[in-house]
Design an enzyme around this catalytic site. Structure first.
Site, PDB file in Angstrom:
ATOM      1  N   GLU A   1      -3.633   3.264  -0.639  1.00  0.00           N
ATOM      2  CA  GLU A   1      -4.035   2.452   0.520  1.00  0.00           C
ATOM      3  C   GLU A   1      -3.170   1.199   0.675  1.00  0.00           C
ATOM      4  O   GLU A   1      -2.923   0.753   1.790  1.00  0.00           O
ATOM      5  CB  GLU A   1      -5.535   2.102   0.396  1.00  0.00           C
ATOM      6  CG  GLU A   1      -6.121   1.342   1.577  1.00  0.00           C
ATOM      7  CD  GLU A   1      -6.057   2.081   2.916  1.00  0.00           C
ATOM      8  OE1 GLU A   1      -5.995   3.332   2.928  1.00  0.00           O
ATOM      9  OE2 GLU A   1      -6.056   1.392   3.962  1.00  0.00           O
TER      10      GLU A   1
ATOM     11  N   ASP B   1       3.846  -6.877  -5.953  1.00  0.00           N
ATOM     12  CA  ASP B   1       5.165  -7.063  -6.574  1.00  0.00           C
ATOM     13  C   ASP B   1       5.746  -8.376  -6.066  1.00  0.00           C
ATOM     14  O   ASP B   1       6.763  -8.395  -5.359  1.00  0.00           O
ATOM     15  CB  ASP B   1       6.077  -5.888  -6.233  1.00  0.00           C
ATOM     16  CG  ASP B   1       5.513  -4.579  -6.745  1.00  0.00           C
ATOM     17  OD1 ASP B   1       5.288  -4.466  -7.958  1.00  0.00           O
ATOM     18  OD2 ASP B   1       5.248  -3.687  -5.929  1.00  0.00           O
TER      19      ASP B   1
ATOM     20  N   HIS C   1       0.068   0.932   0.172  1.00  0.00           N
ATOM     21  CA  HIS C   1       1.248   1.328   0.956  1.00  0.00           C
ATOM     22  C   HIS C   1       0.864   1.567   2.415  1.00  0.00           C
ATOM     23  O   HIS C   1       1.598   1.207   3.336  1.00  0.00           O
ATOM     24  CB  HIS C   1       1.828   2.650   0.434  1.00  0.00           C
ATOM     25  CG  HIS C   1       2.362   2.606  -0.964  1.00  0.00           C
ATOM     26  ND1 HIS C   1       1.778   3.273  -2.013  1.00  0.00           N
ATOM     27  CD2 HIS C   1       3.457   1.983  -1.479  1.00  0.00           C
ATOM     28  CE1 HIS C   1       2.482   3.077  -3.115  1.00  0.00           C
ATOM     29  NE2 HIS C   1       3.502   2.283  -2.832  1.00  0.00           N
TER      30      HIS C   1
HETATM   31  O1  PAF Z   1       8.156  -1.392  -4.801  1.00  0.00           O
HETATM   32  C1  PAF Z   1       8.698  -0.270  -4.855  1.00  0.00           C
HETATM   33  O2  PAF Z   1       8.056   0.789  -4.680  1.00  0.00           O
HETATM   34  C2  PAF Z   1      10.181  -0.172  -5.157  1.00  0.00           C
HETATM   35  O3  PAF Z   1      10.582  -1.153  -6.040  1.00  0.00           O
HETATM   36  C3  PAF Z   1      11.047  -0.196  -3.874  1.00  0.00           C
HETATM   37  C4  PAF Z   1      10.919  -1.506  -3.144  1.00  0.00           C
HETATM   38  C5  PAF Z   1      10.657   0.948  -2.961  1.00  0.00           C
HETATM   39  C6  PAF Z   1      12.516  -0.020  -4.246  1.00  0.00           C
HETATM   40  O4  PAF Z   1      12.733   1.183  -4.904  1.00  0.00           O
END
Ligand code: PAF
Length: 281
Positions: free
Chosen positions: A35, A150, A37
Site C-alpha cells: 500500500e 527511506d 507504493h
Molecule cells: O526504494 C527503492 O525501492 C529503491 O531504492 C529504488 C528507489 C527503486 C531504486 O532502486
C-alpha cells in the site's frame, strides 16, 4: 495499462509524451508492491498526465552477502495492483539492459549518503543514485515520487537532482503503517510471527523518542538513549543505528533538538532481516 521492457522503447515513449506536452510522473520501485507504493502511484496520478511505475530489483544497490537473490518478487500481483491503481505504464527493464557487461559509470552523492545506512552499506546509495539517474533519463519524468520510510534515500535523490540541475520535482509520500505501527516494507514478508512482534520495537522506539520530545526533552543524547533502550527490548533485535539527525543533512544532532528540523531514525536487524524506520519531529 502497458508494460514496457525495452529501455529504448521506454525512452522513445517518454519523449513522445513530453513532445505532446504531457506531464510524466515516475514511481521507481523494486516491486513486491504494498500500500505504501500504491499511495505513491496515487500521488503521481494526482499530478501528472502519464504515470510510469518502474519495477527493477537493482543489483548495484545490494552489497555482497545482502538479499539481492532472495529479494521478494511477484510480478503478476504487482501488475495487477498497478492496473487497479490506474498506472499507465509499468517499466520492467532487464539487468542486461540497465547494467550490461562493461558498464562503467556511477553517480555518487558524498555528503548526505555518508552516515546512517551509508556506513553499514557503503555502496548502497551509489547504486540507488545511479539507477535513479538512469530511470530519469529513460522515463523523462516531471515528477518522481519516493517514500518517507527511506528518508535518507529521498534526501540523497533530492541532492542529486539539485546538484545536476535536473528539471524534476521530487515528491515524498508518507510512510504507511500496519494498524499496530509496523512500517510497510517489502522485506516484512521475511518475518515470522515472533520476528514480526520484535520488529514492532522500531516503531515503539520512535514513539518513545517522540514522546520524550513532546514532553519537553531537547537533549539529543537522552533521546538516542531512549531509542536504543526500547529497541533492545526485542530479543531478536540488533541495533544498527538509532539517532536524532538534522532532517535535511542527515547529520547527527550535536546540540539541542529543534522540533520541526529533526528526524528520529532507526535501523536494526531482526535476526537476519534488516529494517529501517523514522519519525519526523
Ligand atoms: O526504494 C527503492 O525501492 C529503491 O531504492 C529504488 C528507489 C527503486 C531504486 O532502486
Amino acid at each position: 495499462m502497458q508494460t514496457v521492457r525495452s529501455v529504448d522503447e521506454m525512452q522513445a515513449a517518454a519523449l513522445a509524451f513530453r513532445g505532446e506536452g504531457k506531464t510524466i510522473g515516475l514511481v521507481p520501485t523494486m516491486g513486491f508492491l504494498h500500500e505504501g507504493h500504491l499511495r505513491l502511484i496515487d500521488m503521481a496520478r494526482a499530478d501528472c498526465d502519464v504515470v510510469i511505475v518502474s519495477i527493477f530489483v537493482n543489483p548495484t544497490q545490494f552489497g555482497v552477502g545482502e538479499d539481492f537473490d532472495k529479494y521478494p518478487r511477484d510480478l503478476d500481483k504487482d501488475l495487477d495492483l498497478c492496473e487497479k491503481r490506474n498506472a499507465d505504464i509499468v517499466f520492467l527493464p532487464s539487468i542486461d539492459d540497465m547494467f550490461p557487461a562493461g558498464y562503467s559509470t556511477f553517480v555518487e552523492e558524498t555528503q548526505i549518503a555518508k552516515g546512517l545506512c551509508g556506513l553499514s552499506r557503503p555502496l548502497h546509495f551509489r547504486g540507488v543514485t545511479t539507477v535513479c539517474l538512469k530511470l530519469f533519463a529513460l522515463c523523462q519524468p516531471n515528477v518522481a515520487v519516493f517514500g518517507q520510510k527511506d528518508a535518507q534515500q529521498s534526501k540523497v535523490i533530492c541532492q542529486m537532482v539539485s546538484n545536476f540541475h535536473l528539471p524534476i520535482e521530487i515528491k515524498i509520500g508518507e510512510t504507511v503503517r500496519e494498524t499496530d505501527g509496523l512500517a510497510l516494507s517489502s522485506r516484512n514478508v521475511y518475518l515470522d510471527e515472533e520476528q514480526r512482534s520484535d520488529a514492532l520495537s522500531l516503531h515503539q522506539a520512535l514513539q518513545a523518542g517522540k514522546n520524550l520530545v513532546d514532553e519537553g526533552t531537547r537533549n539529543a543524547d537522552r533521546v538516542r538513549a531512549e531509542l536504543v533502550h526500547v529497541l533492545s527490548k526485542g530479543r531478536r533485535v540488533r541495533v544498527i543505528y538509532a539517532d536524532v539527525v538534522d532532517r535535511e543533512t542527515m547529520e547527527p544532532l550535536q546540540s539541542e533538538i529543534v522540533p520541526g528540523s529533526a528526524l528520529l531514525v532507526v535501523a536494526a536487524w531482526v535476526d537476519s532481516v534488516r529494517l529501517i524506520d523514522n519519525h519526523l519531529l
